[in-house]
Enzyme design. Structure first.
Site, PDB file in Angstrom:
ATOM      1  N   ARG A 134      40.680  23.568   1.508  1.00  0.00           N
ATOM      2  CA  ARG A 134      40.811  23.406   3.070  1.00  0.00           C
ATOM      3  C   ARG A 134      41.910  24.640   3.194  1.00  0.00           C
ATOM      4  O   ARG A 134      42.742  24.979   2.385  1.00  0.00           O
ATOM      5  CB  ARG A 134      41.122  22.442   3.661  1.00  0.00           C
ATOM      6  CG  ARG A 134      40.151  21.056   3.341  1.00  0.00           C
ATOM      7  CD  ARG A 134      40.588  19.946   4.032  1.00  0.00           C
ATOM      8  NE  ARG A 134      39.567  18.668   3.810  1.00  0.00           N
ATOM      9  CZ  ARG A 134      39.664  17.930   2.815  1.00  0.00           C
ATOM     10  NH1 ARG A 134      40.516  18.219   1.816  1.00  0.00           N
ATOM     11  NH2 ARG A 134      38.710  17.092   2.597  1.00  0.00           N
ATOM     12  N   ARG A 140      33.953  26.330   1.581  1.00  0.00           N
ATOM     13  CA  ARG A 140      33.851  25.257   0.981  1.00  0.00           C
ATOM     14  C   ARG A 140      32.290  24.642   0.954  1.00  0.00           C
ATOM     15  O   ARG A 140      31.943  24.077   0.112  1.00  0.00           O
ATOM     16  CB  ARG A 140      34.574  24.386   1.817  1.00  0.00           C
ATOM     17  CG  ARG A 140      34.875  22.800   1.560  1.00  0.00           C
ATOM     18  CD  ARG A 140      35.891  22.291   2.396  1.00  0.00           C
ATOM     19  NE  ARG A 140      36.117  20.744   2.303  1.00  0.00           N
ATOM     20  CZ  ARG A 140      36.971  20.145   1.335  1.00  0.00           C
ATOM     21  NH1 ARG A 140      37.487  20.827   0.400  1.00  0.00           N
ATOM     22  NH2 ARG A 140      36.973  18.884   1.193  1.00  0.00           N
ATOM     23  N   HIS A 200      36.755  14.511  -1.063  1.00  0.00           N
ATOM     24  CA  HIS A 200      36.341  13.725  -0.109  1.00  0.00           C
ATOM     25  C   HIS A 200      36.541  12.104  -0.508  1.00  0.00           C
ATOM     26  O   HIS A 200      36.650  11.740  -1.333  1.00  0.00           O
ATOM     27  CB  HIS A 200      34.528  13.615  -0.091  1.00  0.00           C
ATOM     28  CG  HIS A 200      34.239  14.875   0.423  1.00  0.00           C
ATOM     29  ND1 HIS A 200      32.849  15.473   0.200  1.00  0.00           N
ATOM     30  CD2 HIS A 200      34.998  16.037   1.273  1.00  0.00           C
ATOM     31  CE1 HIS A 200      32.566  16.566   0.950  1.00  0.00           C
ATOM     32  NE2 HIS A 200      34.114  16.942   1.499  1.00  0.00           N
ATOM     33  N   HIS A 253      36.029  27.703   6.213  1.00  0.00           N
ATOM     34  CA  HIS A 253      35.347  26.554   5.779  1.00  0.00           C
ATOM     35  C   HIS A 253      34.029  26.650   5.202  1.00  0.00           C
ATOM     36  O   HIS A 253      33.531  25.967   4.339  1.00  0.00           O
ATOM     37  CB  HIS A 253      35.071  25.554   6.782  1.00  0.00           C
ATOM     38  CG  HIS A 253      35.409  23.900   6.478  1.00  0.00           C
ATOM     39  ND1 HIS A 253      36.670  23.600   6.127  1.00  0.00           N
ATOM     40  CD2 HIS A 253      34.798  23.044   6.352  1.00  0.00           C
ATOM     41  CE1 HIS A 253      36.608  22.456   5.969  1.00  0.00           C
ATOM     42  NE2 HIS A 253      35.522  21.785   5.876  1.00  0.00           N
ATOM     43  N   LYS A 296      43.955  15.520   2.621  1.00  0.00           N
ATOM     44  CA  LYS A 296      44.035  14.709   3.958  1.00  0.00           C
ATOM     45  C   LYS A 296      44.949  13.345   3.865  1.00  0.00           C
ATOM     46  O   LYS A 296      44.640  12.975   2.367  1.00  0.00           O
ATOM     47  CB  LYS A 296      42.677  14.626   4.598  1.00  0.00           C
ATOM     48  CG  LYS A 296      42.209  15.689   5.130  1.00  0.00           C
ATOM     49  CD  LYS A 296      40.869  15.370   5.868  1.00  0.00           C
ATOM     50  CE  LYS A 296      40.123  16.481   6.599  1.00  0.00           C
ATOM     51  NZ  LYS A 296      38.849  16.213   7.452  1.00  0.00           N
ATOM     52  N   TYR A 303      25.275  17.700   2.125  1.00  0.00           N
ATOM     53  CA  TYR A 303      24.726  18.751   1.255  1.00  0.00           C
ATOM     54  C   TYR A 303      23.298  18.424   0.772  1.00  0.00           C
ATOM     55  O   TYR A 303      22.808  19.567   0.192  1.00  0.00           O
ATOM     56  CB  TYR A 303      25.952  19.292   0.215  1.00  0.00           C
ATOM     57  CG  TYR A 303      27.060  19.699   0.897  1.00  0.00           C
ATOM     58  CD1 TYR A 303      27.147  20.645   1.461  1.00  0.00           C
ATOM     59  CD2 TYR A 303      28.374  18.805   0.831  1.00  0.00           C
ATOM     60  CE1 TYR A 303      28.460  20.886   2.068  1.00  0.00           C
ATOM     61  CE2 TYR A 303      29.300  19.102   1.357  1.00  0.00           C
ATOM     62  CZ  TYR A 303      29.405  20.177   1.969  1.00  0.00           C
ATOM     63  OH  TYR A 303      30.547  20.739   2.541  1.00  0.00           O
TER      64      TYR A 303
END
Length: 412
Positions: free
Chosen positions: A262, A360, A383, A357, A286, A392
């Site tokens: 990111r 990614r 994730h 992004h 995150k 995806y």
């Protein structure tokens, strides 16, 4: 008699006034921050003139404040044609004096916060310190929470114990229909988060977060827009690596394309996060989590080349630094976004978006195409929930139509 400051700035006479002894250290500080000779000369001459004016007006070092800078600029404008950057030069000087503790920090009188704002600030502290949420998430939640509290309590005192399920439902039902589905879902997420916080504090005993209505929305409504592999190769080949900025941009784009980082993860990457002997990278994701990722040889080579040949000298520990003074790390993810946007424009590539992004998404799609499992993709992308990666698996029907074989014979 002429005077030379820091071997680069020639003044018509030695500095005078209360700042005379600090002009040379100020120039040295500017040089260390990466300011070029032209800017250095302008700022030193402004500082010297400011010091003489302070002496004429009888102001000592300990009494200098921002108001004196404003008054000096007005005085200077009457005698010398103003130049772009004069105001910034004085601001840098004032900041330098504060940093060196030569002048007292100015006392800023904060306005008294309303009851709603006090509650919001306490919630923000909880999200940041107890939950370790990303700044972007906090920024997204706060406006909805503030609007909810203002809707329920107005300008009066906020008493969370008076909240009931009806308050929550009525607010959501009024606000959600005016919003796009994505924004409405963010509203309900913010309300649930705040109501869980209120229960955590003990202000309410019931789980009012369960009363927040669910926004009707299709799961995974759109297909991720990932940049194609050939576009990525074209973009990387277009970077001019003869300059320090080019070496930096090439390494950043490789990190995005090969590891799917990111923007914020690239910005916060520090020198100590790279284990060169083990060939690994520690990335801050995150919710303050850290992911250990393998460092591909080409990515490692690009970063090493930038560090050796392109990175400006700086005390900053960030891997990637600004190209212009002050030489420090990017202020936020938008810095990486700007690198991507300008690179795509210069290369003339018709990419799906202009943002970072898309690399990614492109990496995940390519991995899936080559047989990688969802768990492998999710682990690389950091994730937290498996459902995040399942987006995806969606199929682009429009793209598949171009590959469809015509039905033999006439349509019956």
């Amino acid at each position: 008699m002429k005077c030379t400051i820091h071997g680069a700035v020639v003044l018509s006479r030695p500095p005078e006034g209360p700042l005379a002894a600090y002009i040379a250290p100020f120039a040295r500080s500017l040089s260390e921050q990466g300011y070029r000779e032209g800017s250095l000369k302008q700022q030193v001459r402004i500082a010297s003139g400011f010091s003489r004016w302070l002496e004429q007006t009888g102001v000592g070092v300990r009494s200098i404040c921002a108001d004196h800078a404003i008054r000096y600029l007005r005085y200077r404008t009457r005698h010398i044609r103003p130049r772009r950057g004069d105001r910034a030069a004085l601001r840098h000087l004032i900041d330098f004096l504060h940093l060196e503790q030569l002048t007292p920090a100015e006392q800023v009188v904060s306005p008294r916060l309303s009851s709603t704002e006090c509650c919001v600030q306490a919630y923000v502290t909880y999200l940041r310190e107890a939950r370790a949420l990303a700044t972007a998430t906090i920024v997204n939640y706060v406006p909805f929470v503030r609007a909810f509290l203002n809707d329920r309590f107005g300008q009066g005192r906020v008493t969370l114990s008076r909240l009931c399920a009806g308050d929550v439902v009525r607010f959501a039902q009024r606000q959600a229909p005016r919003m796009q589905p994505k924004c409405a879902k963010l509203l309900t997420a913010a309300l649930r988060s705040f109501l869980r916080y209120a229960r955590y504090r003990g202000d309410i005993t019931l789980d009012l977060s369960a009363a927040v209505p669910v926004v009707a929305n299709w799961s995974m409504p759109s297909i991720p827009r990932g940049i194609a592999p050939d576009q990525t190769r074209q973009l990387l080949a277009s970077i001019d690596r003869r300059s320090g900025t080019g070496l930096r941009d090439y390494a950043i784009l490789l990190l995005l394309a090969r590891l799917g980082l990111r923007s914020g993860e690239v910005v916060s990457l520090e020198l100590g996060d790279i284990d060169w002997s083990a060939g690994r990278l520690s990335v801050g994701g995150k919710s303050a989590q850290r992911n250990e990722l393998p460092l591909p040889a080409d990515v490692g080579k690009a970063i090493a080349t930038y560090l050796i040949r392109g990175r400006p000298r700086s005390t900053c520990r960030r891997v990637f630094l600004r190209a212009r003074a002050p030489i420090t790390g990017f202020s936020g993810p938008s810095g990486v976004g700007s690198v991507v946007r300008h690179a795509i424009q210069r290369a003339g590539i018709d990419a799906p978006t202009r943002g970072a992004h898309q690399f990614r998404h492109g990496l995940a799609t390519e991995m899936l195409f080559h047989g990688a499992s969802l768990s492998e993709i999710g682990e690389l992308l950091g994730h937290q929930h498996p459902q995040t990666t399942t987006i995806y698996t969606k199929v682009d029907i429009k793209a598949l139509r171009t590959l469809a074989v015509p039905w033999p014979g006439d349509v019956q």
